[in-house]
Design an enzyme around this catalytic site. Structure first.
Site, PDB file in Angstrom:
ATOM      1  N   GLU A 120     121.645  12.569   9.456  1.00 44.73           N
ATOM      2  CA  GLU A 120     120.267  12.708   8.990  1.00 44.73           C
ATOM      3  C   GLU A 120     120.006  11.581   7.998  1.00 44.73           C
ATOM      4  OE1 GLU A 120     119.405  16.541   7.363  1.00 44.73           O
ATOM      5  OE2 GLU A 120     119.582  17.569   9.286  1.00 44.73           O
TER       6      GLU A 120
ATOM      7  N   ASP B  93     112.759  18.858  -2.217  1.00 43.54           N
ATOM      8  CA  ASP B  93     114.067  18.348  -2.611  1.00 43.54           C
ATOM      9  C   ASP B  93     114.397  18.658  -4.058  1.00 43.54           C
ATOM     10  OD1 ASP B  93     114.687  17.177  -0.114  1.00 43.54           O
ATOM     11  OD2 ASP B  93     113.345  15.514  -0.560  1.00 43.54           O
TER      12      ASP B  93
END
Length: 279
Positions: free
Chosen positions: A50, A61
């Protein structure tokens, strides 16, 4: 349409083991170092990569990945340079799947059609765009599918039976089950509950299910691996890289070695778990 992601998961199923999916931020701490990390991941045991697309407002995040994105942006990373990383990686590795992960804004600014053309040409196999719900499939999901790129959806503990079919509709490649509510890098989820959730999702899809958010150690990865088709590790790898940088985010140690040591340990643990379970 059969992509590298489909091929990889079919191979792993035949081997009787789950995938180790490794996330890192494109351009962190700089383009050259990040590309070295990327090229080293498969040899260390990563099955799927990824590749993070840095963005200035990464709402899903945690602090570690936010900091990585900021370091990358400060070093001049752009979406074009992240695509360049994929293209350079493909010159040496034509089998390891690349999934670009991030937010829609940079893609929108770049231009959806141009982005998909360039992503396909660079050897990108899939996309995870965390802020594009299924109601917006026409924006990127459907064009990506037409371009031969998998569009991977996130499901969470709060995705109920009414919502799940909408999330899975037009999904391809694999399903990313976020094992807890919150931001990346949070505490590990209850593995029994993860297993229950994975079994529930499997009733509605034949796609492989990978579990992430909160997986930091080889032991945690092994525990998740007993329940899933793949384990996603991101924050721990980002932290391993960050541990080799000075206070200004510049390389002082060996971030490539730090990342590959961790990935090797994770891979060994994940592979051993399924083999033990199969015996």
């Amino acid at each position: 349409m059969t992509t590298r992601i489909d091929t990889k998961f079919a191979e792993l199923k035949a081997e009787g083991r789950p995938a180790l999916v490794t996330y890192f931020m494109g351009g962190d701490p700089d383009l050259e170092t990040a590309l070295k990390v990327m090229k080293a991941l498969p040899k260390a045991g990563a099955d799927v990569i990824e590749l993070g697309m840095p963005f200035s407002d990464p709402m899903a995040d945690g602090p570690a990945i936010q900091a990585a994105g900021l370091r990358a942006l400060n070093a001049g990373q752009t979406l074009a340079k992240t695509l360049y990383m994929a293209a350079e990686f493909r010159k040496e590795d034509d089998t390891t799947p690349i999934v670009m992960m991030g937010y829609y804004n940079p893609i929108y600014v770049y231009g959806v059609e141009r982005f998909l053309t360039d992503a396909k040409a660079s050897g990108v196999d899939g996309l995870i765009v965390v802020d594009l719900p299924s109601e917006m499939d026409a924006e990127l999901c459907i064009p990506a599918m037409k371009a031969g790129i998998n569009f991977i959806r996130l499901t969470t503990p709060t995705t109920d039976d009414k919502r799940l079919p909408k999330v899975l509709h037009n999904s391809s490649g694999f399903v990313y089950y976020v094992s807890m509510n919150g931001i990346t890098g949070a505490a590990i989820a209850d593995t029994a509950k993860v297993g229950e959730a994975v079994r529930h999702i499997k009733k509605s899809t034949d796609l492989p299910i990978c579990v992430g958010f909160g997986v930091k150690t080889p032991e945690q990865a092994a525990a998740i691996a007993t329940h899933a088709d793949g384990v996603v590790v991101g924050t721990a790898i980002v932290n391993a890289i960050a541990g080799e940088l000075d206070e200004k985010g510049k390389v002082k140690g060996d971030p490539v070695a730090a990342a590959t040591r961790l990935v090797h340990a994770l891979a060994e643990s994940v592979r051993a778990t399924r083999l033990e379970a199969a015996q």
